[in-house]
Design a protein around this motif. Structure first.
Motif, PDB file in Angstrom:
ATOM      1  N   ALA A  81       0.822  -1.218   0.000  1.00 57.06           N
ATOM      2  CA  ALA A  81       0.000   0.000   0.000  1.00 57.06           C
ATOM      3  C   ALA A  81       0.855   1.266   0.000  1.00 57.06           C
ATOM      4  CB  ALA A  81      -0.946  -0.002   1.203  1.00 57.06           C
ATOM      5  N   ILE A  82       1.977   1.241   0.695  1.00 55.28           N
ATOM      6  CA  ILE A  82       2.844   2.429   0.719  1.00 55.28           C
ATOM      7  C   ILE A  82       3.901   2.373  -0.380  1.00 55.28           C
ATOM      8  CG2 ILE A  82       2.457   2.830   3.186  1.00 55.28           C
ATOM      9  CD1 ILE A  82       5.346   1.723   3.661  1.00 55.28           C
ATOM     10  N   GLU A  83       3.786   1.357  -1.232  1.00 56.59           N
ATOM     11  CA  GLU A  83       4.659   1.155  -2.387  1.00 56.59           C
ATOM     12  C   GLU A  83       6.113   0.908  -2.010  1.00 56.59           C
ATOM     13  OE1 GLU A  83       3.923   3.984  -5.507  1.00 56.59           O
ATOM     14  OE2 GLU A  83       1.766   3.572  -5.470  1.00 56.59           O
ATOM     15  N   TYR A  84       6.327   0.384  -0.806  1.00 54.35           N
ATOM     16  CA  TYR A  84       7.661  -0.122  -0.464  1.00 54.35           C
ATOM     17  C   TYR A  84       7.902  -1.397  -1.264  1.00 54.35           C
ATOM     18  CZ  TYR A  84      11.717  -1.396   2.347  1.00 54.35           C
ATOM     19  OH  TYR A  84      12.977  -1.720   2.751  1.00 54.35           O
ATOM     20  N   LEU A  85       6.837  -2.152  -1.475  1.00 56.80           N
ATOM     21  CA  LEU A  85       6.822  -3.263  -2.425  1.00 56.80           C
ATOM     22  C   LEU A  85       6.006  -2.822  -3.623  1.00 56.80           C
ATOM     23  CD1 LEU A  85       6.027  -6.308  -0.103  1.00 56.80           C
ATOM     24  CD2 LEU A  85       8.240  -5.686  -1.062  1.00 56.80           C
ATOM     25  N   ASP A  86       6.331  -3.365  -4.761  1.00 57.84           N
ATOM     26  CA  ASP A  86       5.591  -3.055  -5.980  1.00 57.84           C
ATOM     27  C   ASP A  86       4.125  -3.441  -5.783  1.00 57.84           C
ATOM     28  OD1 ASP A  86       4.433  -2.991  -8.510  1.00 57.84           O
ATOM     29  OD2 ASP A  86       6.170  -3.888  -9.494  1.00 57.84           O
ATOM     30  N   PRO A  87       3.197  -2.501  -5.892  1.00 55.60           N
ATOM     31  CA  PRO A  87       1.779  -2.795  -5.675  1.00 55.60           C
ATOM     32  C   PRO A  87       1.201  -3.822  -6.653  1.00 55.60           C
ATOM     33  CG  PRO A  87       2.152  -0.422  -5.773  1.00 55.60           C
ATOM     34  CD  PRO A  87       3.433  -1.086  -6.137  1.00 55.60           C
ATOM     35  N   SER A  88       1.881  -4.040  -7.764  1.00 58.25           N
ATOM     36  CA  SER A  88       1.366  -5.013  -8.731  1.00 58.25           C
ATOM     37  C   SER A  88       1.744  -6.455  -8.387  1.00 58.25           C
ATOM     38  CB  SER A  88       1.867  -4.674 -10.139  1.00 58.25           C
ATOM     39  OG  SER A  88       3.270  -4.866 -10.228  1.00 58.25           O
TER      40      SER A  88
END
Length: 109
Positions: free
Chosen positions: A60-67
């Motif tokens: 959600a915070i885009e620390y990981l790729d949201p896809s």
């Protein structure tokens, strides 16, 4: 199973963590005392729900790729913990294990 026994011992005699950490981890006394801080909690339980919540938060915070489409539940195996808890209950009867059973159900189902 030994980690579960250590968790049990820590819950019953938390003061033992200070000399144990100093001896086994090479910590100073001040460092070892941090384990007794009421905000520092250590559990052996795999806490699947907590891991999944953190995974989703990181997306959600885009620390990981949201896809990313990985289902974290598909890669978390709690069977070793469950087996160890069952063995501890059998080998070292104590009411303490009932609390861990409940926690396991709450955190992993």
């Amino acid at each position: 199973k030994s980690n579960l026994q250590a968790e049990k011992l820590f819950s019953e005699q938390p003061q033992l963590v200070i000399p144990a950490n100093m001896n086994q981890q090479g910590m100073t006394e001040d460092q070892a005392k941090m384990a007794l801080d009421p905000h520092a909690k250590t559990f052996v339980d795999p806490n699947t729900k907590g891991v999944v919540d953190m995974f989703n938060y990181m997306k959600a915070i885009e620390y990981l790729d949201p896809s990313v489409t990985l289902d974290p539940y598909s890669v978390i195996d709690v069977s070793m913990y469950r087996d160890a808890l069952n063995a501890a209950q059998k080998d070292y009867p104590s009411p303490f294990w009932a609390d861990l059973d409940k926690r396991f159900s709450d955190w992993n189902s």
